[in-house]
Design a protein around this motif. Structure first.
Motif, PDB file in Angstrom:
ATOM      1  N   THR A   1       0.802  -0.994  -0.092  1.00 41.98           N
ATOM      2  CA  THR A   1       0.166  -0.002   0.005  1.00 41.98           C
ATOM      3  C   THR A   1       1.056   1.154  -0.159  1.00 41.98           C
ATOM      4  O   THR A   1       2.032   0.995   0.246  1.00 41.98           O
ATOM      5  CB  THR A   1      -0.993   0.077   1.486  1.00 41.98           C
ATOM      6  OG1 THR A   1       0.012   0.385   2.379  1.00 41.98           O
ATOM      7  CG2 THR A   1      -1.811  -1.326   1.299  1.00 41.98           C
ATOM      8  N   GLU A   2       0.283   2.380  -0.284  1.00 41.35           N
ATOM      9  CA  GLU A   2       1.031   3.534  -0.220  1.00 41.35           C
ATOM     10  C   GLU A   2       1.492   3.833   1.087  1.00 41.35           C
ATOM     11  O   GLU A   2       2.942   4.384   1.335  1.00 41.35           O
ATOM     12  CB  GLU A   2       0.346   4.757  -0.714  1.00 41.35           C
ATOM     13  CG  GLU A   2      -0.223   4.775  -2.025  1.00 41.35           C
ATOM     14  CD  GLU A   2      -0.917   5.776  -2.619  1.00 41.35           C
ATOM     15  OE1 GLU A   2      -0.951   6.002  -3.753  1.00 41.35           O
ATOM     16  OE2 GLU A   2      -1.407   6.412  -1.735  1.00 41.35           O
ATOM     17  N   VAL A   3       0.758   3.391   2.416  1.00 35.41           N
ATOM     18  CA  VAL A   3       1.458   3.863   3.573  1.00 35.41           C
ATOM     19  C   VAL A   3       2.597   2.834   3.649  1.00 35.41           C
ATOM     20  O   VAL A   3       3.493   3.170   4.161  1.00 35.41           O
ATOM     21  CB  VAL A   3       0.116   3.317   4.682  1.00 35.41           C
ATOM     22  CG1 VAL A   3       0.733   3.265   6.153  1.00 35.41           C
ATOM     23  CG2 VAL A   3      -0.830   4.476   4.545  1.00 35.41           C
ATOM     24  N   GLN A   4       2.589   1.526   3.492  1.00 30.53           N
ATOM     25  CA  GLN A   4       3.696   0.577   3.505  1.00 30.53           C
ATOM     26  C   GLN A   4       4.893   1.054   2.815  1.00 30.53           C
ATOM     27  O   GLN A   4       5.890   1.147   3.228  1.00 30.53           O
ATOM     28  CB  GLN A   4       3.287  -0.762   3.002  1.00 30.53           C
ATOM     29  CG  GLN A   4       2.261  -1.474   4.025  1.00 30.53           C
ATOM     30  CD  GLN A   4       1.742  -2.704   3.482  1.00 30.53           C
ATOM     31  OE1 GLN A   4       1.445  -2.809   2.026  1.00 30.53           O
ATOM     32  NE2 GLN A   4       1.419  -3.725   4.415  1.00 30.53           N
TER      33      GLN A   4
ATOM     34  N   LYS B   1       6.936   3.780   4.632  1.00 29.07           N
ATOM     35  CA  LYS B   1       7.682   3.117   5.727  1.00 29.07           C
ATOM     36  C   LYS B   1       8.974   2.662   5.319  1.00 29.07           C
ATOM     37  O   LYS B   1      10.120   2.313   6.207  1.00 29.07           O
ATOM     38  CB  LYS B   1       7.033   2.276   6.593  1.00 29.07           C
ATOM     39  CG  LYS B   1       5.605   2.926   7.182  1.00 29.07           C
ATOM     40  CD  LYS B   1       5.023   1.975   7.952  1.00 29.07           C
ATOM     41  CE  LYS B   1       3.730   2.659   8.719  1.00 29.07           C
ATOM     42  NZ  LYS B   1       2.846   1.659   9.551  1.00 29.07           N
TER      43      LYS B   1
ATOM     44  N   ASP C   1      -4.147   3.903   2.649  1.00 30.18           N
ATOM     45  CA  ASP C   1      -3.966   2.396   2.980  1.00 30.18           C
ATOM     46  C   ASP C   1      -4.487   1.456   2.142  1.00 30.18           C
ATOM     47  O   ASP C   1      -4.538   0.364   2.535  1.00 30.18           O
ATOM     48  CB  ASP C   1      -4.131   2.311   4.711  1.00 30.18           C
ATOM     49  CG  ASP C   1      -5.536   2.655   4.935  1.00 30.18           C
ATOM     50  OD1 ASP C   1      -6.359   2.891   3.919  1.00 30.18           O
ATOM     51  OD2 ASP C   1      -5.961   2.478   6.234  1.00 30.18           O
ATOM     52  N   LYS C   2      -5.335   2.082   1.144  1.00 31.79           N
ATOM     53  CA  LYS C   2      -6.109   1.129   0.227  1.00 31.79           C
ATOM     54  C   LYS C   2      -5.464   1.258  -1.083  1.00 31.79           C
ATOM     55  O   LYS C   2      -5.480   0.251  -1.806  1.00 31.79           O
ATOM     56  CB  LYS C   2      -7.439   1.302  -0.008  1.00 31.79           C
ATOM     57  CG  LYS C   2      -8.323   1.527   1.377  1.00 31.79           C
ATOM     58  CD  LYS C   2      -8.615   0.151   1.668  1.00 31.79           C
ATOM     59  CE  LYS C   2      -9.398   0.007   3.192  1.00 31.79           C
ATOM     60  NZ  LYS C   2      -9.051  -0.774   4.195  1.00 31.79           N
TER      61      LYS C   2
ATOM     62  N   ARG D   1      -2.487   0.846  -3.715  1.00 29.31           N
ATOM     63  CA  ARG D   1      -1.324   0.296  -4.029  1.00 29.31           C
ATOM     64  C   ARG D   1      -0.276   1.179  -4.738  1.00 29.31           C
ATOM     65  O   ARG D   1      -0.684   2.030  -5.499  1.00 29.31           O
ATOM     66  CB  ARG D   1      -1.526  -0.993  -4.906  1.00 29.31           C
ATOM     67  CG  ARG D   1      -2.486  -1.935  -4.100  1.00 29.31           C
ATOM     68  CD  ARG D   1      -1.732  -2.640  -3.065  1.00 29.31           C
ATOM     69  NE  ARG D   1      -2.692  -3.477  -2.226  1.00 29.31           N
ATOM     70  CZ  ARG D   1      -2.353  -4.382  -1.351  1.00 29.31           C
ATOM     71  NH1 ARG D   1      -1.125  -4.400  -1.087  1.00 29.31           N
ATOM     72  NH2 ARG D   1      -3.221  -5.041  -0.517  1.00 29.31           N
TER      73      ARG D   1
END
Length: 187
Positions: free
Chosen positions: A96-99, A102, A156-157, A159
């Motif tokens: 995901t973009e959030v992952q 990080k 978070d949804k 990609r």
């Protein structure tokens, strides 16, 4: 003299097979796969208690290397049973973009890497063993996202595709090389 009758052999009870959710099983296998490579490389592996900062595990050298004392890296492990590629790259859409954020960009004290383990679709094919070898299927690949800009307002949804060079096969030697103090690799 009274003859003693030997006790009957103890019967081994068979327990029900551990039933893991397919995705949990696949992810667990991927982490063990990467950890096995680290152990073969002679590195100390550590596992994060919680994956809240984009890191599943770390690897540390126990000796000095090129003036760096106890170099270490951190990795996020993902598994993939339906790989897609274009030319010399794997096109991984599993973050995901959030992952992604990080792992992306400079400034981490400890270099971070994404490791993607390409796995069989069926869990019985994860490993095979005989008296000469234990074979884990299939292979792992690494990439540093240090040169990628983090995404502003990540979702978070949604990609984020990551291109992973097929040349970046994770082996004991290549994993050890990621601990080198080379800013082009992962800092």
């Amino acid at each position: 003299m009274i003859a003693r009758v030997p006790p009957e052999p103890r019967r081994i009870r068979r327990r029900a097979a551990l039933s893991l959710n397919h995705n949990v099983h696949q992810g667990y296998y991927g982490e063990v796969f990467v950890r096995a490579i680290g152990v073969a490389a002679g590195l100390v592996a550590s596992r994060a208690d919680l994956d809240v900062n984009g890191v599943d595990m770390g690897f540390e050298e126990t000796s000095d290397r090129g003036g760096i004392r106890a170099p270490e890296i951190k990795v996020q492990v993902k598994t993939w049973s339906a790989p897609r590629s274009s030319g010399p790259y794997w096109d991984f859409d599993g973050l995901t973009e959030v992952q992604f954020n990080k792992l992306a960009g400079p400034g981490f004290r400890t270099p971070r890497f994404l490791v993607v383990v390409v796995v069989p679709t069926d869990s019985p094919a994860y490993c095979s063993a005989d008296d000469g070898q234990l074979r884990l299927s299939h292979a792992a690949y690494w990439v540093s996202l240090r040169d990628q800009d983090p995404i502003a307002d990540p979702g978070d949804k949604r990609r984020r595709r990551v291109r992973i060079p097929k040349a970046n096969l994770l082996t004991p030697d290549s994993l050890r090389s990621l601990l080198d103090d080379d800013p082009e690799v992962g800092r």
